[in-house]
Design a protein around this motif. Sequence first.
Motif, PDB file in Angstrom:
ATOM      1  N   MET A   1     117.472 100.334  97.141  1.00  0.00           N
ATOM      2  CA  MET A   1     118.425  99.264  97.422  1.00  0.00           C
ATOM      3  C   MET A   1     117.922  98.001  96.745  1.00  0.00           C
ATOM      4  SD  MET A   1     119.296  97.570 101.096  1.00  0.00           S
ATOM      5  CE  MET A   1     120.608  98.602 101.632  1.00  0.00           C
ATOM      6  N   ALA A   2     118.708  97.444  95.886  1.00  0.00           N
ATOM      7  CA  ALA A   2     118.318  96.251  95.137  1.00  0.00           C
ATOM      8  C   ALA A   2     118.116  95.064  96.070  1.00  0.00           C
ATOM      9  CB  ALA A   2     119.380  95.912  94.099  1.00  0.00           C
ATOM     10  N   GLY A   3     117.034  94.361  95.862  1.00  0.00           N
ATOM     11  CA  GLY A   3     116.788  93.146  96.617  1.00  0.00           C
ATOM     12  C   GLY A   3     116.039  93.337  97.919  1.00  0.00           C
ATOM     13  N   GLY A   9     112.767  99.092  92.678  1.00  0.00           N
ATOM     14  CA  GLY A   9     111.851  99.418  91.595  1.00  0.00           C
ATOM     15  C   GLY A   9     111.063 100.687  91.856  1.00  0.00           C
ATOM     16  N   ARG A  10     110.113 100.923  90.998  1.00  0.00           N
ATOM     17  CA  ARG A  10     109.275 102.120  91.089  1.00  0.00           C
ATOM     18  C   ARG A  10     108.392 102.050  92.329  1.00  0.00           C
ATOM     19  NH1 ARG A  10     105.697 103.417  85.976  1.00  0.00           N
ATOM     20  NH2 ARG A  10     107.749 103.985  85.199  1.00  0.00           N
ATOM     21  N   ARG A  11     108.212 103.181  92.966  1.00  0.00           N
ATOM     22  CA  ARG A  11     107.330 103.217  94.140  1.00  0.00           C
ATOM     23  C   ARG A  11     105.892 102.996  93.691  1.00  0.00           C
ATOM     24  NH1 ARG A  11     109.572 107.894  98.183  1.00  0.00           N
ATOM     25  NH2 ARG A  11     111.645 106.998  98.380  1.00  0.00           N
ATOM     26  N   PRO A  12     105.154 102.176  94.425  1.00  0.00           N
ATOM     27  CA  PRO A  12     103.781 101.879  94.000  1.00  0.00           C
ATOM     28  C   PRO A  12     102.844 103.062  94.210  1.00  0.00           C
ATOM     29  CG  PRO A  12     104.263 100.829  96.098  1.00  0.00           C
ATOM     30  CD  PRO A  12     105.549 101.441  95.623  1.00  0.00           C
ATOM     31  N   LYS A  13     101.812 103.107  93.379  1.00  0.00           N
ATOM     32  CA  LYS A  13     100.766 104.113  93.535  1.00  0.00           C
ATOM     33  C   LYS A  13      99.891 103.711  94.715  1.00  0.00           C
ATOM     34  CE  LYS A  13      99.583 106.025  89.047  1.00  0.00           C
ATOM     35  NZ  LYS A  13      98.581 106.027  87.997  1.00  0.00           N
ATOM     36  N   PRO A  14      99.373 104.682  95.428  1.00  0.00           N
ATOM     37  CA  PRO A  14      98.428 104.354  96.506  1.00  0.00           C
ATOM     38  C   PRO A  14      97.173 103.688  95.936  1.00  0.00           C
ATOM     39  CG  PRO A  14      99.116 106.651  96.630  1.00  0.00           C
ATOM     40  CD  PRO A  14      99.636 106.099  95.337  1.00  0.00           C
ATOM     41  N   THR A  15      96.595 102.805  96.716  1.00  0.00           N
ATOM     42  CA  THR A  15      95.394 102.087  96.289  1.00  0.00           C
ATOM     43  C   THR A  15      94.283 103.058  95.926  1.00  0.00           C
ATOM     44  OG1 THR A  15      96.004 100.208  97.673  1.00  0.00           O
ATOM     45  CG2 THR A  15      93.712 100.341  96.986  1.00  0.00           C
ATOM     46  N   ALA A  16      94.132 104.120  96.732  1.00  0.00           N
ATOM     47  CA  ALA A  16      93.072 105.097  96.476  1.00  0.00           C
ATOM     48  C   ALA A  16      93.252 105.754  95.104  1.00  0.00           C
ATOM     49  CB  ALA A  16      93.056 106.156  97.568  1.00  0.00           C
ATOM     50  N   ARG A  17      94.491 106.068  94.733  1.00  0.00           N
ATOM     51  CA  ARG A  17      94.736 106.684  93.423  1.00  0.00           C
ATOM     52  C   ARG A  17      94.458 105.694  92.302  1.00  0.00           C
ATOM     53  NH1 ARG A  17     100.332 109.585  93.164  1.00  0.00           N
ATOM     54  NH2 ARG A  17     100.014 109.051  90.995  1.00  0.00           N
ATOM     55  N   LYS A  18      94.800 104.412  92.524  1.00  0.00           N
ATOM     56  CA  LYS A  18      94.507 103.400  91.507  1.00  0.00           C
ATOM     57  C   LYS A  18      93.000 103.287  91.300  1.00  0.00           C
ATOM     58  CE  LYS A  18      98.475 100.344  92.163  1.00  0.00           C
ATOM     59  NZ  LYS A  18      98.867  98.990  92.594  1.00  0.00           N
ATOM     60  N   GLU A  19      92.242 103.289  92.407  1.00  0.00           N
ATOM     61  CA  GLU A  19      90.787 103.175  92.303  1.00  0.00           C
ATOM     62  C   GLU A  19      90.191 104.382  91.587  1.00  0.00           C
ATOM     63  OE1 GLU A  19      89.716 102.600  96.392  1.00  0.00           O
ATOM     64  OE2 GLU A  19      89.807 100.418  96.217  1.00  0.00           O
ATOM     65  N   LEU A  20      90.701 105.584  91.896  1.00  0.00           N
ATOM     66  CA  LEU A  20      90.210 106.791  91.234  1.00  0.00           C
ATOM     67  C   LEU A  20      90.457 106.744  89.735  1.00  0.00           C
ATOM     68  CD1 LEU A  20      91.224 109.641  93.696  1.00  0.00           C
ATOM     69  CD2 LEU A  20      88.909 108.916  93.090  1.00  0.00           C
ATOM     70  N   ALA A  21      91.576 106.146  89.339  1.00  0.00           N
ATOM     71  CA  ALA A  21      91.921 106.047  87.916  1.00  0.00           C
ATOM     72  C   ALA A  21      91.230 104.861  87.250  1.00  0.00           C
ATOM     73  CB  ALA A  21      93.432 105.934  87.757  1.00  0.00           C
ATOM     74  N   GLY A  22      90.465 104.097  87.996  1.00  0.00           N
ATOM     75  CA  GLY A  22      89.784 102.930  87.428  1.00  0.00           C
ATOM     76  C   GLY A  22      90.682 101.717  87.324  1.00  0.00           C
ATOM     77  N   SER A 140     103.233 108.210  97.298  1.00  0.00           N
ATOM     78  CA  SER A 140     103.981 106.967  97.069  1.00  0.00           C
ATOM     79  C   SER A 140     104.502 106.387  98.371  1.00  0.00           C
ATOM     80  CB  SER A 140     105.153 107.230  96.123  1.00  0.00           C
ATOM     81  OG  SER A 140     104.665 107.582  94.860  1.00  0.00           O
ATOM     82  N   ALA A 141     104.925 107.255  99.284  1.00  0.00           N
ATOM     83  CA  ALA A 141     105.430 106.770 100.567  1.00  0.00           C
ATOM     84  C   ALA A 141     104.319 106.086 101.357  1.00  0.00           C
ATOM     85  CB  ALA A 141     106.009 107.928 101.380  1.00  0.00           C
ATOM     86  N   ARG A 142     103.139 106.660 101.368  1.00  0.00           N
ATOM     87  CA  ARG A 142     102.010 106.062 102.102  1.00  0.00           C
ATOM     88  C   ARG A 142     101.683 104.696 101.511  1.00  0.00           C
ATOM     89  NH1 ARG A 142      99.766 106.751 106.979  1.00  0.00           N
ATOM     90  NH2 ARG A 142     100.014 108.971 106.723  1.00  0.00           N
ATOM     91  N   SER A 143     101.674 104.598 100.199  1.00  0.00           N
ATOM     92  CA  SER A 143     101.364 103.334  99.548  1.00  0.00           C
ATOM     93  C   SER A 143     102.407 102.271  99.855  1.00  0.00           C
ATOM     94  CB  SER A 143     101.261 103.545  98.044  1.00  0.00           C
ATOM     95  OG  SER A 143     100.938 102.332  97.424  1.00  0.00           O
ATOM     96  N   ARG A 144     103.685 102.677  99.884  1.00  0.00           N
ATOM     97  CA  ARG A 144     104.753 101.712 100.170  1.00  0.00           C
ATOM     98  C   ARG A 144     104.589 101.149 101.577  1.00  0.00           C
ATOM     99  NH1 ARG A 144     108.929 104.808  99.627  1.00  0.00           N
ATOM    100  NH2 ARG A 144     109.430 104.999 101.799  1.00  0.00           N
TER     101      ARG A 144
END
Length: 164
Positions: A1-3, A9-22, A140-144
Amino acid sequence: MAGSAGRSGRRPKPTARKELAGNPGKRALNKDEPVFSPLKGVDVPEWFIEVDLPLATVMWQMTTKELCGQGLLCVTDLSVLERWCVAYEFWRRAVVQVAKQGHVVTGATGGPVKNPQLTAMKEHSSELSTTGSMLGLDPSARSRLIGLAGKGKSDNPFMKMINS
């Protein structure tokens, strides 16, 4: 839903996955993740057995094992997990009925009609998606959910004084 905050927009990556990817995007990581006391294990709800929901019971056991093993299941999630397991049971029952009866069945007037179990399948599939997302059964749901937790903070000095 816009706004809508946290939903467009795109669902965010979980923080843990971002950290694993550097942290390839080099953006700030979410430091305001909510902290709930995770459960170590939880028994199957008695009513699953009382009303004969064997697939819901199996899904409860498998899902709680995984979620508890990762420290992701909290008391606040149990009612949603019940809904998810029951939706899975009824979705599977509808799938079996469609497989046996086909997509078209004989209606009350004797003519061909769409199998009502197809509607049941769709409704339970939607419930599975909704409750699964609420539980964070996809990353993605957990990260959101985590990303929205810190949005309500205020820079108002009076609010800081009240909250301290």
